[in-house]
Design an enzyme around this catalytic site. Structure first.
Site, mmCIF file in Angstrom:
data_model
loop_
_atom_site.group_PDB
_atom_site.id
_atom_site.type_symbol
_atom_site.label_atom_id
_atom_site.label_comp_id
_atom_site.label_asym_id
_atom_site.label_seq_id
_atom_site.Cartn_x
_atom_site.Cartn_y
_atom_site.Cartn_z
ATOM 1 C CG ASN A 166 -0.373 -0.115 2.512
ATOM 2 O OD1 ASN A 166 0.717 -0.517 2.628
ATOM 3 N ND2 ASN A 166 -1.051 0.528 3.447
ATOM 4 C CE LYS A 189 8.318 -10.855 -0.171
ATOM 5 N NZ LYS A 189 7.276 -10.507 -1.029
ATOM 6 N N GLY A 242 2.499 -5.678 7.548
ATOM 7 C CA GLY A 242 1.512 -6.446 6.727
ATOM 8 C C GLY A 242 0.352 -6.872 7.660
ATOM 9 C CB VAL A 244 -3.358 -9.721 12.070
ATOM 10 C CG1 VAL A 244 -3.267 -10.515 13.332
ATOM 11 C CG2 VAL A 244 -3.831 -8.080 12.393
ATOM 12 C CD GLU A 264 4.770 -0.347 12.696
ATOM 13 O OE1 GLU A 264 3.796 -0.078 13.107
ATOM 14 O OE2 GLU A 264 5.745 0.545 12.978
ATOM 15 C CB CYS A 298 -1.948 0.073 8.477
ATOM 16 S SG CYS A 298 -0.648 1.489 8.488
ATOM 17 C CD GLU A 475 8.515 0.565 10.793
ATOM 18 O OE1 GLU A 475 7.694 0.253 10.354
ATOM 19 O OE2 GLU A 475 9.682 0.329 10.207
#
Ligand code: NAD
Length: 494
Positions: A166, A189, A242, A244, A264, A298, A475
């Site tokens: 996203n 990745k 990503g 849960v 996160e 998110c 972060e």
């Protein structure tokens, strides 16, 4: 090439020149060990526009080996030099913003304006952490006359970064910029639908002076490339952003190696509007909180928790704005872009279809759509579900699309219970003119970040992260450095 020239080229040819496609390992593009490639789609047309390597465990192994060598070099690079190099990364990112933004818009489906915003935040992240690279000091500790003691803040080593689709650029950079400032190396990745900007940025970093091997990128699927990366025992910290479900799997996968982890994860964040709030500000705030990036954020304000007294007026204003929203291809000047993949589009539609079947009132939207100009692409109508019960699935589950769930309350206690009534705890917005109430709510709402009277207020200088099933670790801000450093205590007998 300017952004306009790139966009014309894309619409004339269906692709862009010079897209990177191979893993970036040891400072160079290296063909994937198994020679397999995947297609990349433009969500705005639903057509493939490029291909990229389907990396495997062999590529990951090579990338981690390269990152081990990169770490040995980078950790001993003087902090002042790391600072200068990271400032150059920011400069190059800004210089390449047109190309990066066009590629990102095309790959993710977001609007060009949103893509520029993401590139700009990424440049700011490099600048911010460049400034921290030479300030990672320890402290001296008084143990009495016989000993002297101090702490030093050391880089953790090789770090892995698993990135979603996203916000592919800024999610990547908010991990690697502090990691690099701290002296760590990295293997990245990217998500399987948005591989390109990570490959382009890895190449930019080399041009800025980051030594070969310090940042490596392996594209491919989560199972084929992500899983071997997070379980490699040479990796000392994993930053995962990503869902849960995948995050829980990664947590289990890293446990045997006792690898550090930042998670996160998802959210179902409330925008809480009290009866004294300005109805226009609430409607405008709620509109952007859910429809920015087509709701694929998110921390989107995916629930509007609103006092009964202003519900009707705010809904009237919000509906007018929502019905006027122009969605369409991200490179054609739309206000809301596409849904990133056909699979995700079906997931969003499934949520809303089930809600309608349960008798939920769909005030507007509620259907799959196409670009109005071309009849193509993966789009979902901006959608509002009204007056939901706290137990409704549309309140409890993350939909991750342009779908707003509205909940009505009568008292402050009720508002708080509704706000904290899901398993997520990522963000919350509070709209009120009563400062005491704003602070009371800000203290009691469970979330990593709370804004008052402007849902998206904030910046890269502030820590970001979730509680409960939204994850752990922070972060951005100075807190973003914590995952990439550890303290060592050293004593000397004198
Ligand atoms: P996802 O969990 O499907 O995939 C995320 C990444 O994990 C991808 O790169 C994927 O390839 C990789 N992956 C998949 N399986 C893996 C495995 N077994 N081992 C290692 N890596 C693996 O999530 P998504 O659908 O790409 O992203 C959407 C989700 O991300 C939403 O839930 C959203 O809320 C969340 N998100 C959270 C934040 C945040 O900062 N809290 C930011 C953006 C997105």
């Amino acid at each position: 090439m300017s952004a306009d020239a790139l966009i014309s080229t894309y619409f004339a040819t269906g692709t862009l020149p010079d897209l990177p496609r191979d893993p970036f390992i040891g400072g160079a593009s290296v063909p994937p060990a198994k020679g397999a490639y995947m297609e990349s789609f433009d969500p705005g047309t639903a057509s493939a526009f490029g291909s990229f390597a389907a990396g495997t465990a062999e590529d990951v192994d090579q990338a981690v080996t390269s990152a081990v060598a990169g770490f040995a070099l980078w950790r001993d690079t003087p902090p002042a030099k790391r600072c200068a190099i990271l400032m150059d990364c920011a400069r190059l990112l800004r210089a390449e913003a047109d190309r990066l933004a066009v590629v990102e818009s095309l790959d993710s489906g977001k609007t060009l304006a949103e893509a520029y915003g993401d590139i700009n935040s990424s440049a700011r992240l490099f600048e911010y952490y460049a400034g921290a690279a030479d300030k990672l000091d320890g402290r001296s500790v008084n143990l009495g006359n016989d000993n002297t003691a101090f702490t030093s803040r050391e880089p953790v080593g090789v770090t892995a970064h698993i990135v979603p689709w996203n916000y592919p650029t800024s999610t990547l950079v908010r991990g690697i910029a502090p990691a690099l400032a701290a002296g760590c190396s990295a293997v990245v990745k990217p998500a399987e639908t948005t591989p390109y900007t990570a490959l382009m940025i890895a190449e930019l970093l080399i041009r800025a002076g980051v030594p070969a091997g310090v940042v490596n990128v392996v594209t491919g699927t989560g199972v084929e490339a992500g899983a071997p990366l997070v379980t490699d025992p040479r990796v000392r910290h994993v930053t995962f952003t990503g869902s849960v479900a995948t995050g829980v799997g990664v947590m289990q996968a890293v446990a045997p190696n006792v690898t550090g982890l930042t998670l996160e994860l998802g959210g179902k964040s409330p925008l809480i509007a009290f009866e004294d709030a300005d109805p226009e500000a609430v409607a405008e705030g709620a509109y952007w909180a859910i429809f920015s990036n087509a709701g694929q954020i998110c921390s989107a304000g995916s629930r509007l928790v609103i006092h009964r007294a202003i519900h009707a007026e705010v809904m009237e204003r919000l509906l007018a704005k929502t019905r006027a929203l122009r969605f369409g291809h991200g490179l054609r000047g739309s206000e809301m872009g596409a849904i990133n993949s056909e699979r995700h589009l079906a997931t969003i539609a499934g949520h809303v279809d089930r809600a309608r079947a349960r008798g939920v009132e769909v005030l507007t939207g509620g259907a799959i759509a196409q670009d109005p100009d071309t009849g193509k692409g993966w789009f979902y109508q901006p959608t509002i579900l009204d007056n939901l019960s706290p137990q409704d699935d549309a309140v409890l589950k993350e939909i991750f699309g342009p779908v707003l769930a509205v909940q009505i309350f009568d008292t402050e206690e009720e508002a708080l219970a509704l706000a904290n009534g899901t398993e997520f705890a990522l963000a919350a917005g509070i709209y009120t003119r009563d400062l005491s109430r704003a602070l009371r709510m800000a203290r009691r709402v469970d979330a990593g970040q709370v804004t008052v009277n402007n849902y998206w207020a904030g910046g890269i200088e502030l820590p970001f992260g979730g509680n409960r099933k939204s994850g752990f670790g922070r972060e951005k801000g100075l807190e973003g450095l914590d995952a990439y450093t550890r303290s060592k205590a050293i004593t000397l007998s004198v």
